[in-house]
Design a protein around this motif. Structure first.
Motif, PDB file in Angstrom:
ATOM      1  N   PHE A  34       0.840  -1.220   0.000  1.00  0.00           N
ATOM      2  CA  PHE A  34       0.000   0.000   0.000  1.00  0.00           C
ATOM      3  C   PHE A  34       0.868   1.261   0.000  1.00  0.00           C
ATOM      4  N   LYS A  35       0.209   2.376  -0.326  1.00  0.00           N
ATOM      5  CA  LYS A  35       0.926   3.638  -0.510  1.00  0.00           C
ATOM      6  C   LYS A  35       1.220   4.314   0.832  1.00  0.00           C
ATOM      7  N   VAL A  36       2.466   4.741   0.981  1.00  0.00           N
ATOM      8  CA  VAL A  36       2.902   5.427   2.206  1.00  0.00           C
ATOM      9  C   VAL A  36       3.536   6.759   1.802  1.00  0.00           C
ATOM     10  N   GLU A  37       3.094   7.831   2.455  1.00  0.00           N
ATOM     11  CA  GLU A  37       3.636   9.162   2.161  1.00  0.00           C
ATOM     12  C   GLU A  37       4.391   9.686   3.384  1.00  0.00           C
ATOM     13  N   PHE A  38       5.543  10.266   3.142  1.00  0.00           N
ATOM     14  CA  PHE A  38       6.371  10.785   4.230  1.00  0.00           C
ATOM     15  C   PHE A  38       6.143  12.284   4.389  1.00  0.00           C
ATOM     16  N   THR A  39       5.967  12.717   5.622  1.00  0.00           N
ATOM     17  CA  THR A  39       5.733  14.129   5.892  1.00  0.00           C
ATOM     18  C   THR A  39       6.482  14.521   7.170  1.00  0.00           C
ATOM     19  N   GLY A  40       6.291  15.775   7.610  1.00  0.00           N
ATOM     20  CA  GLY A  40       7.049  16.284   8.754  1.00  0.00           C
ATOM     21  C   GLY A  40       6.598  15.707  10.081  1.00  0.00           C
ATOM     22  N   ARG A  41       7.404  15.975  11.095  1.00  0.00           N
ATOM     23  CA  ARG A  41       7.102  15.510  12.454  1.00  0.00           C
ATOM     24  C   ARG A  41       5.796  16.102  12.962  1.00  0.00           C
ATOM     25  N   ARG A  42       5.140  15.357  13.836  1.00  0.00           N
ATOM     26  CA  ARG A  42       4.024  15.898  14.620  1.00  0.00           C
ATOM     27  C   ARG A  42       4.582  16.484  15.903  1.00  0.00           C
ATOM     28  N   GLU A  43       3.956  17.531  16.365  1.00  0.00           N
ATOM     29  CA  GLU A  43       4.418  18.157  17.603  1.00  0.00           C
ATOM     30  C   GLU A  43       4.224  17.200  18.787  1.00  0.00           C
ATOM     31  N   GLY A  44       5.248  17.093  19.626  1.00  0.00           N
ATOM     32  CA  GLY A  44       5.106  16.334  20.881  1.00  0.00           C
ATOM     33  C   GLY A  44       5.348  14.845  20.787  1.00  0.00           C
ATOM     34  N   ASP A  45       5.831  14.371  19.620  1.00  0.00           N
ATOM     35  CA  ASP A  45       6.119  12.934  19.494  1.00  0.00           C
ATOM     36  C   ASP A  45       7.532  12.634  19.998  1.00  0.00           C
ATOM     37  N   PRO A  46       7.681  11.884  21.099  1.00  0.00           N
ATOM     38  CA  PRO A  46       9.025  11.476  21.519  1.00  0.00           C
ATOM     39  C   PRO A  46       9.626  10.519  20.482  1.00  0.00           C
ATOM     40  N   ALA A  47      10.956  10.543  20.334  1.00  0.00           N
ATOM     41  CA  ALA A  47      11.613   9.660  19.357  1.00  0.00           C
ATOM     42  C   ALA A  47      11.412   8.196  19.722  1.00  0.00           C
ATOM     43  N   ILE A  48      11.587   7.874  20.996  1.00  0.00           N
ATOM     44  CA  ILE A  48      11.504   6.475  21.460  1.00  0.00           C
ATOM     45  C   ILE A  48      10.667   6.422  22.740  1.00  0.00           C
ATOM     46  N   LEU A  49       9.744   5.470  22.783  1.00  0.00           N
ATOM     47  CA  LEU A  49       8.932   5.279  23.992  1.00  0.00           C
ATOM     48  C   LEU A  49       8.777   3.776  24.218  1.00  0.00           C
ATOM     49  N   ILE A  50       9.514   3.266  25.195  1.00  0.00           N
ATOM     50  CA  ILE A  50       9.499   1.825  25.495  1.00  0.00           C
ATOM     51  C   ILE A  50       9.320   1.650  27.001  1.00  0.00           C
ATOM     52  N   ALA A  51       8.483   0.699  27.385  1.00  0.00           N
ATOM     53  CA  ALA A  51       8.206   0.450  28.804  1.00  0.00           C
ATOM     54  C   ALA A  51       9.254  -0.456  29.417  1.00  0.00           C
ATOM     55  N   ASP A  52       9.613  -0.166  30.649  1.00  0.00           N
ATOM     56  CA  ASP A  52      10.270  -1.165  31.492  1.00  0.00           C
ATOM     57  C   ASP A  52       9.123  -1.938  32.151  1.00  0.00           C
ATOM     58  N   ASN A  53       8.938  -3.198  31.762  1.00  0.00           N
ATOM     59  CA  ASN A  53       7.797  -3.977  32.257  1.00  0.00           C
ATOM     60  C   ASN A  53       8.193  -4.978  33.347  1.00  0.00           C
ATOM     61  N   SER A  54       9.395  -4.813  33.903  1.00  0.00           N
ATOM     62  CA  SER A  54       9.867  -5.803  34.887  1.00  0.00           C
ATOM     63  C   SER A  54       9.000  -5.810  36.142  1.00  0.00           C
TER      64      SER A  54
END
Length: 341
Positions: free
Chosen positions: A287-307
């Protein structure tokens, strides 16, 4: 137990109801205003109850939590043992444009619900919170002790409700709560009976599935210049059935343990491009994917410590497989297409 589930016609709430009907004999009352939940989901849940010979265990009341006298009457009449509270507004950009809606629905209504629990001896409260309470976290993976610094009204409205819960837990020793901070919830019921019905969804995997089945002409990638391996954001995606299981474990946990806060994620992440490529693989559609600019407030990486949730609650995810998550989301979209045909 006699359990009240607010927002039980919605995406995550309905999966918890389904799992309770499949695995327990609890009596369940759903309150939902159907603003984002669906009456079709309620019908499916009633069918699941019937198959499990638990028709008497499920009750649905269409109501808004802002109708305080009505909610009070329901809680007094039903004599609940526990509340699992999902009902909330969750769209981050909308919260920035319309903060009052978010503080009224997510904070004021939650505070009133907590007050009614205290007034009526409902001493177990499971709260649906979010990784948005962390804002742009300075440490990855994110621990429950990571400082909470929301960067939008949605995250702040949830954090304020968490604060009310914590203060009430200190003031009323019999009142116990579990706060579950979700990371990115995705997928659909493993048996494809229910899934995410909410129109105009913003969740990446849902959007990718809709594009794969032709509901959308194309999808967008917001930002390709993040400090990640392929330049797109990385998120921790948790299958909705695993998240539902965490709620049931949380209810059991409160029987013998104190109030607590837990992150709900898998402890590792995938980039936006990895998710899109996985959806293309499982669907067989380029399927078609279009690249555009960042959205405001999106952190680069968000991963949980689930221990913490794994160690304390003995929660063991069963579906931490990106292909499986994408496949269930895709099969659900195909089912919705047939419904609409």
């Amino acid at each position: 137990m006699n359990i009240l589930i607010t927002g039980g016609a919605g995406y995550i709430g309905s999966h918890v109801v389904k799992q309770l009907l499949d695995e327990t004999n609890h009596n369940i009352t759903i309150i939902d205003n159907l603003s984002t939940g669906s009456i079709k989901t309620i019908k499916t849940l009633k069918e699941i109850a019937k198959i499990n010979n638990k028709e008497e265990n499920l009750d649905f009341i269409e109501a808004d939590l802002s109708n305080f006298p009505l909610i009070e009457g329901i809680i007094k009449a039903k004599k609940f043992d526990a509340v699992i509270h999902f009902a909330a507004s969750i769209i981050v950009p909308e919260s920035v444009k319309n903060p009052i809606k978010y503080y009224m629905n997510n904070t004021v209504n939650t505070t009133n619900l907590i007050k009614l629990c205290l007034d009526n001896n409902v001493n177990k409260f499971i709260f649906s919170s979010t990784a948005a309470v962390y804002g742009q976290p300075y440490e990855i993976p994110v621990k429950e002790t990571t400082p909470t610094k929301p960067i939008n009204p949605y995250g702040m409205s949830k954090l304020m409700s968490e604060t009310v819960l914590k203060d009430c837990g200190l003031a009323y020793p019999d009142f116990k709560y579990i706060i579950l901070r979700y990371f990115n919830v995705a997928g659909a019921d493993i048996k494809i009976r229910i899934g995410q019905r909410f129109p105009n969804a913003t969740h990446l995997i849902k959007v990718a599935a809709e594009t794969a089945v032709g509901k959308r002409e194309k999808m967008y990638v917001f930002g390709t210049d993040y400090p990640t391996k392929d330049g797109t954001c990385i998120r921790d995606y948790i299958h909705v059935d695993d998240l539902a299981d965490a709620h049931i474990k949380a209810l059991e946990y409160l029987t013998d343990n104190d109030s607590d806060v837990f992150n709900c994620g898998y402890g590792y992440g995938y980039s936006v491009l990895e998710v899109i490529n996985t959806m293309k693989k499982v669907s067989g559609v380029d399927f078609k994917v279009e690249f555009t600019g960042r959205r405001e407030g999106d952190p680069a990486i968000l991963i949980a410590d689930n221990s913490k949730i794994k160690n304390k609650m003995k929660w063991q995810p069963k579906y931490n497989n990106l292909e499986l998550i994408c496949k269930t989301a895709l099969e659900w979209e195909k089912k919705l297409l047939k419904e609409e045909a």
